[in-house]
Design a protein around this motif. Sequence first.
Motif, mmCIF file in Angstrom:
data_model
loop_
_atom_site.group_PDB
_atom_site.id
_atom_site.type_symbol
_atom_site.label_atom_id
_atom_site.label_comp_id
_atom_site.label_asym_id
_atom_site.label_seq_id
_atom_site.Cartn_x
_atom_site.Cartn_y
_atom_site.Cartn_z
ATOM 1 N N GLU A 123 0.794 -1.219 -0.107
ATOM 2 C CA GLU A 123 -0.044 0.003 0.067
ATOM 3 C C GLU A 123 0.894 1.190 -0.090
ATOM 4 O O GLU A 123 0.472 2.231 -0.592
ATOM 5 C CB GLU A 123 -1.027 0.164 1.272
ATOM 6 N N LEU A 124 2.072 1.054 0.867
ATOM 7 C CA LEU A 124 2.809 2.378 0.559
ATOM 8 C C LEU A 124 3.435 2.869 -0.842
ATOM 9 O O LEU A 124 3.413 3.911 -1.225
ATOM 10 C CB LEU A 124 3.994 2.237 1.657
ATOM 11 N N ALA A 125 3.912 1.495 -1.510
ATOM 12 C CA ALA A 125 4.291 1.725 -2.867
ATOM 13 C C ALA A 125 3.261 2.059 -3.642
ATOM 14 O O ALA A 125 3.331 3.091 -4.508
ATOM 15 C CB ALA A 125 4.800 0.238 -3.298
ATOM 16 N N ARG A 126 2.137 1.772 -3.625
ATOM 17 C CA ARG A 126 0.689 2.130 -4.438
ATOM 18 C C ARG A 126 0.596 3.672 -4.221
ATOM 19 O O ARG A 126 0.219 4.258 -5.015
ATOM 20 C CB ARG A 126 -0.260 1.256 -4.061
ATOM 21 N N LEU A 135 -5.016 8.216 19.293
ATOM 22 C CA LEU A 135 -4.809 9.077 18.221
ATOM 23 C C LEU A 135 -6.039 8.653 17.044
ATOM 24 O O LEU A 135 -5.809 9.507 16.126
ATOM 25 C CB LEU A 135 -3.544 8.803 17.700
ATOM 26 N N GLY A 136 -6.924 7.789 17.323
ATOM 27 C CA GLY A 136 -7.716 7.548 16.155
ATOM 28 C C GLY A 136 -7.117 6.774 14.872
ATOM 29 O O GLY A 136 -7.657 6.969 13.650
ATOM 30 N N ILE A 137 -5.899 6.131 15.044
ATOM 31 C CA ILE A 137 -5.164 5.707 13.879
ATOM 32 C C ILE A 137 -5.442 3.951 13.990
ATOM 33 O O ILE A 137 -5.077 3.626 14.710
ATOM 34 C CB ILE A 137 -3.556 5.654 13.723
ATOM 35 N N PRO A 138 -6.064 3.555 12.802
ATOM 36 C CA PRO A 138 -6.518 1.971 12.881
ATOM 37 C C PRO A 138 -5.019 1.378 12.700
ATOM 38 O O PRO A 138 -4.017 1.820 12.299
ATOM 39 C CB PRO A 138 -7.087 2.056 11.592
ATOM 40 N N SER A 139 -5.145 0.183 13.090
ATOM 41 C CA SER A 139 -4.006 -0.790 13.209
ATOM 42 C C SER A 139 -3.878 -1.710 11.698
ATOM 43 O O SER A 139 -4.879 -2.020 11.239
ATOM 44 C CB SER A 139 -4.295 -1.766 14.356
ATOM 45 N N GLY A 140 -2.657 -1.516 11.371
ATOM 46 C CA GLY A 140 -2.465 -2.533 10.154
ATOM 47 C C GLY A 140 -2.459 -1.566 8.714
ATOM 48 O O GLY A 140 -2.455 -0.498 8.876
ATOM 49 N N PRO A 141 -2.678 -2.365 7.619
ATOM 50 C CA PRO A 141 -2.963 -1.566 6.402
ATOM 51 C C PRO A 141 -3.710 -0.377 6.047
ATOM 52 O O PRO A 141 -3.078 0.516 5.408
ATOM 53 C CB PRO A 141 -3.321 -2.767 5.545
ATOM 54 N N LYS A 142 -4.548 -0.278 6.772
ATOM 55 C CA LYS A 142 -5.487 0.714 6.853
ATOM 56 C C LYS A 142 -5.073 2.093 7.508
ATOM 57 O O LYS A 142 -5.433 3.248 6.967
ATOM 58 C CB LYS A 142 -6.906 0.665 7.714
ATOM 59 N N ALA A 143 -3.717 2.113 8.018
ATOM 60 C CA ALA A 143 -3.183 3.151 8.767
ATOM 61 C C ALA A 143 -2.293 3.844 7.694
ATOM 62 O O ALA A 143 -2.056 5.132 7.917
ATOM 63 C CB ALA A 143 -2.123 2.565 9.833
ATOM 64 N N VAL A 144 -2.046 3.261 6.678
ATOM 65 C CA VAL A 144 -1.516 3.801 5.491
ATOM 66 C C VAL A 144 -2.351 5.017 4.900
ATOM 67 O O VAL A 144 -1.619 6.150 4.542
ATOM 68 C CB VAL A 144 -1.064 2.848 4.339
ATOM 69 N N ASP A 145 -3.523 4.709 4.863
ATOM 70 C CA ASP A 145 -4.439 6.060 4.512
ATOM 71 C C ASP A 145 -3.919 7.308 5.350
ATOM 72 O O ASP A 145 -4.046 8.515 4.861
ATOM 73 C CB ASP A 145 -5.822 5.983 4.995
ATOM 74 N N VAL A 146 -3.582 7.005 6.874
ATOM 75 C CA VAL A 146 -3.277 8.364 7.717
ATOM 76 C C VAL A 146 -2.021 8.879 7.225
ATOM 77 O O VAL A 146 -1.952 10.090 7.059
ATOM 78 C CB VAL A 146 -3.421 7.824 9.009
ATOM 79 N N ILE A 147 -1.041 7.936 6.826
ATOM 80 C CA ILE A 147 0.150 8.654 6.739
ATOM 81 C C ILE A 147 0.206 9.264 5.233
ATOM 82 O O ILE A 147 0.783 10.382 5.219
ATOM 83 C CB ILE A 147 1.217 7.493 6.490
ATOM 84 N N ALA A 148 -0.662 8.624 4.234
ATOM 85 C CA ALA A 148 -0.855 9.358 2.949
ATOM 86 C C ALA A 148 -1.634 10.757 3.164
ATOM 87 O O ALA A 148 -1.084 11.755 2.243
ATOM 88 C CB ALA A 148 -1.680 8.268 2.161
ATOM 89 N N ALA A 149 -2.429 10.671 3.987
ATOM 90 C CA ALA A 149 -3.123 12.013 3.936
ATOM 91 C C ALA A 149 -2.378 13.157 4.646
ATOM 92 O O ALA A 149 -2.547 14.313 4.362
ATOM 93 C CB ALA A 149 -4.420 12.029 4.744
ATOM 94 N N ARG A 150 -1.300 12.976 5.563
ATOM 95 C CA ARG A 150 -0.506 13.718 5.984
ATOM 96 C C ARG A 150 -1.049 14.827 6.694
ATOM 97 O O ARG A 150 -0.316 15.931 6.517
ATOM 98 C CB ARG A 150 0.862 14.027 4.968
ATOM 99 N N LEU A 151 -1.915 14.669 7.663
ATOM 100 C CA LEU A 151 -2.601 15.909 8.449
ATOM 101 C C LEU A 151 -1.634 15.829 9.662
ATOM 102 O O LEU A 151 -1.541 15.055 10.488
ATOM 103 C CB LEU A 151 -4.059 15.129 8.957
#
Length: 252
Positions: free
Chosen positions: A28-31, A99-115
Motif C-alpha cells: 500500500e505504501l508503494a501504491r 490517536l484514532g489511527i487504525p491498526s495494520g494496512p488501513k493506517a497507510v491512509d493516515v500517513i498518505a493524507a499527512r494531516l
Amino acid sequence: MNPDFAYVYDEILSDKRFTRDVEQIENELARRGIEGSTVKASVLCEAKQIVKQFVRQSVKNVVLVGSDHLLQAIIELLPEIDVTLGFLPVGPSLIGGLLGIPSGPKAVDVIAARLVENLDLAQINDRPFLFEVTAPDTLAGIDVHGEYRLRPSVRGAIAIRNLASGGEGGGISNPVDGMLEIVLQAEAQTESKWGWRKKTLTETKVFLATGTMQAAEPFRVFIDGQAYTGALFTFSILHKKIQLITCKRLSD
C-alpha cells in the motif's frame, strides 16, 4: 522510493504473525508513492539510533511501524529533533486508538493524507512524556504557582495529563493548549439523613503549565505506564513541540 519518508520497523514484526500485515502495508505504501528507506530496530540497533540517523539525513517524515513500545522508546528524543513523526500501529495498540489511527494496512491512509498537528510534549523531572503521569495511591499534593497546595486529606490518586487519560473511559485531553490537566481524586465518606454512611469519589481539576507534585515520603508514579519512585516530581509543558501525523484534528 520516496526520499521524504523513512520507516522504523519494530523488532516484533519479525514474528510470522505479522508477515501478511507487513506485506500489505508495504504494497500500500508503494501504491501511494510513499515507500521509503526501512530499518528494523533491534537490541544492537535501537530505535533511537535509527531515528537520529534519519534526522541527520534530513528525512522529512519518520514513521514508526509496530507496537506502542516502539513509540514509547523514542519519546525522550522528541525535544531535541525536528522531524514530522508518524505512527503506523501493527497489532493491538492503545496509542493508535487514542490517536484514532487504525491498526495494520488501513493506517497507510493516515500517513498518505499527512494531516500534521503540532502537539504539546510534557516532561517530569526532565523526562519527556506524551500521554500522562499517574500516582494511583498517594498522599502527595500539587503545588500551584508556589501559592498553595492541593492535597486530599486521605490517600487518593493524581493524574497529570498531556495528550490523553488512560484506563477505562479515558479520552483525549487538549494537546495544544500549552497546559497540563491535573486531576486529584479521593474517596470521602458522607452520612445521609438516615445515618447511613456511603463512599463518594471527590475530584478536583486544575490546569497548569508548570508545577510540582511532592509528598513527605517516596511514592510510586507511572510515566506513560513506566513505574518510577520519588518524593518530589517537577513537571512542565513544552508547547507544540511535536509534529505528529494524525487522522483528525486532536485540538477540535
